[in-house]
Design a protein around this motif. Structure first.
Motif, PDB file in Angstrom:
ATOM      1  N   ALA A  30      -2.873   7.572   2.663  1.00  0.00           N
ATOM      2  CA  ALA A  30      -1.592   7.040   3.254  1.00  0.00           C
ATOM      3  C   ALA A  30      -0.903   8.454   3.325  1.00  0.00           C
ATOM      4  CB  ALA A  30      -1.198   6.499   2.119  1.00  0.00           C
ATOM      5  N   PHE A  38       5.045   3.871   9.060  1.00  0.00           N
ATOM      6  CA  PHE A  38       4.918   3.039   7.833  1.00  0.00           C
ATOM      7  C   PHE A  38       5.868   1.756   8.695  1.00  0.00           C
ATOM      8  CE2 PHE A  38       2.257   6.303   5.978  1.00  0.00           C
ATOM      9  CZ  PHE A  38       1.270   5.455   5.210  1.00  0.00           C
ATOM     10  N   LYS A  43       5.635  -2.056   7.485  1.00  0.00           N
ATOM     11  CA  LYS A  43       4.773  -2.251   6.583  1.00  0.00           C
ATOM     12  C   LYS A  43       6.388  -1.362   5.071  1.00  0.00           C
ATOM     13  CE  LYS A  43       1.220  -4.313   7.670  1.00  0.00           C
ATOM     14  NZ  LYS A  43       0.850  -5.548   7.631  1.00  0.00           N
ATOM     15  N   LYS A  46       6.305   4.798   3.129  1.00  0.00           N
ATOM     16  CA  LYS A  46       5.205   5.826   3.044  1.00  0.00           C
ATOM     17  C   LYS A  46       5.660   6.220   1.633  1.00  0.00           C
ATOM     18  CE  LYS A  46       3.043  10.235   3.740  1.00  0.00           C
ATOM     19  NZ  LYS A  46       2.940  11.417   4.723  1.00  0.00           N
ATOM     20  N   TRP A  49       4.543   3.306  -0.277  1.00  0.00           N
ATOM     21  CA  TRP A  49       2.783   3.177  -0.670  1.00  0.00           C
ATOM     22  C   TRP A  49       2.170   4.338  -0.756  1.00  0.00           C
ATOM     23  CZ3 TRP A  49       0.482  -0.508  -0.041  1.00  0.00           C
ATOM     24  CH2 TRP A  49       0.375  -1.825   0.168  1.00  0.00           C
ATOM     25  N   THR A  53       0.062   2.949  -4.601  1.00  0.00           N
ATOM     26  CA  THR A  53      -1.820   3.617  -3.931  1.00  0.00           C
ATOM     27  C   THR A  53      -1.724   4.655  -5.197  1.00  0.00           C
ATOM     28  OG1 THR A  53      -0.978   5.370  -2.340  1.00  0.00           O
ATOM     29  CG2 THR A  53      -2.620   3.285  -1.630  1.00  0.00           C
ATOM     30  N   TYR A  84      -4.070  -2.277   0.951  1.00  0.00           N
ATOM     31  CA  TYR A  84      -3.850  -1.279   1.227  1.00  0.00           C
ATOM     32  C   TYR A  84      -4.455  -0.871   2.986  1.00  0.00           C
ATOM     33  CZ  TYR A  84      -2.635   3.561   3.268  1.00  0.00           C
ATOM     34  OH  TYR A  84      -2.289   4.498   4.304  1.00  0.00           O
ATOM     35  N   VAL A  88      -2.756  -2.822   6.015  1.00  0.00           N
ATOM     36  CA  VAL A  88      -1.782  -1.050   5.873  1.00  0.00           C
ATOM     37  C   VAL A  88      -2.139   0.036   6.832  1.00  0.00           C
ATOM     38  CG1 VAL A  88      -0.018   1.129   4.996  1.00  0.00           C
ATOM     39  CG2 VAL A  88      -0.352  -1.595   4.213  1.00  0.00           C
ATOM     40  N   LYS A  89      -3.781   0.434   6.779  1.00  0.00           N
ATOM     41  CA  LYS A  89      -3.859   1.163   7.055  1.00  0.00           C
ATOM     42  C   LYS A  89      -4.275   1.007   8.402  1.00  0.00           C
ATOM     43  CE  LYS A  89      -8.653   4.095   7.635  1.00  0.00           C
ATOM     44  NZ  LYS A  89      -9.021   3.174   8.244  1.00  0.00           N
TER      45      LYS A  89
END
Length: 102
Positions: A30, A38, A43, A46, A49, A53, A84, A88-89
């Motif tokens: 991230a 992002f 999503k 940044k 996230w 995370t 994530y 997301v990734k």
């Protein structure tokens, strides 16, 4: 019967220890991505996230001892990390042009 209790302890401990580098990977990934990717992927931002995370990684480190204390926090942190990595990734990488990015 004592062996089964001991095995359970070691399996849970191994899972908790394995979760720490996975959480670190999610946080570093991230951190290395462009901020606009992002939102372009639909999503959270940044910074959101990074917060999710980062807190997840902190909780994974703090609760890496025996399962008796902080099990709910460990589970929540593990789920956040896996969300994530699984959701997301790939979306962020796709928006930035595909190719493998760690």
């Amino acid at each position: 019967m004592e062996l089964l209790y001991s095995l359970d302890y070691w399996v849970v401990l191994a899972l908790k220890i394995i979760a720490i580098p996975v959480g670190g990977y999610a946080f570093l990934h991230a951190l290395r991505q462009r901020a606009d990717a992002f939102t372009a992927a639909g999503k959270l931002t940044k910074n959101a996230w990074l917060g999710i995370t980062g807190v997840a990684l902190l909780l994974l480190v703090i609760t890496s001892g025996p399962m008796y204390g902080g099990a709910m926090f460990w589970l929540a942190a593990t789920v956040a990390t896996l969300v994530y990595i699984v959701d997301v990734k790939p979306a962020v990488v796709e928006v930035q042009g595909g190719g493998p990015r760690w």
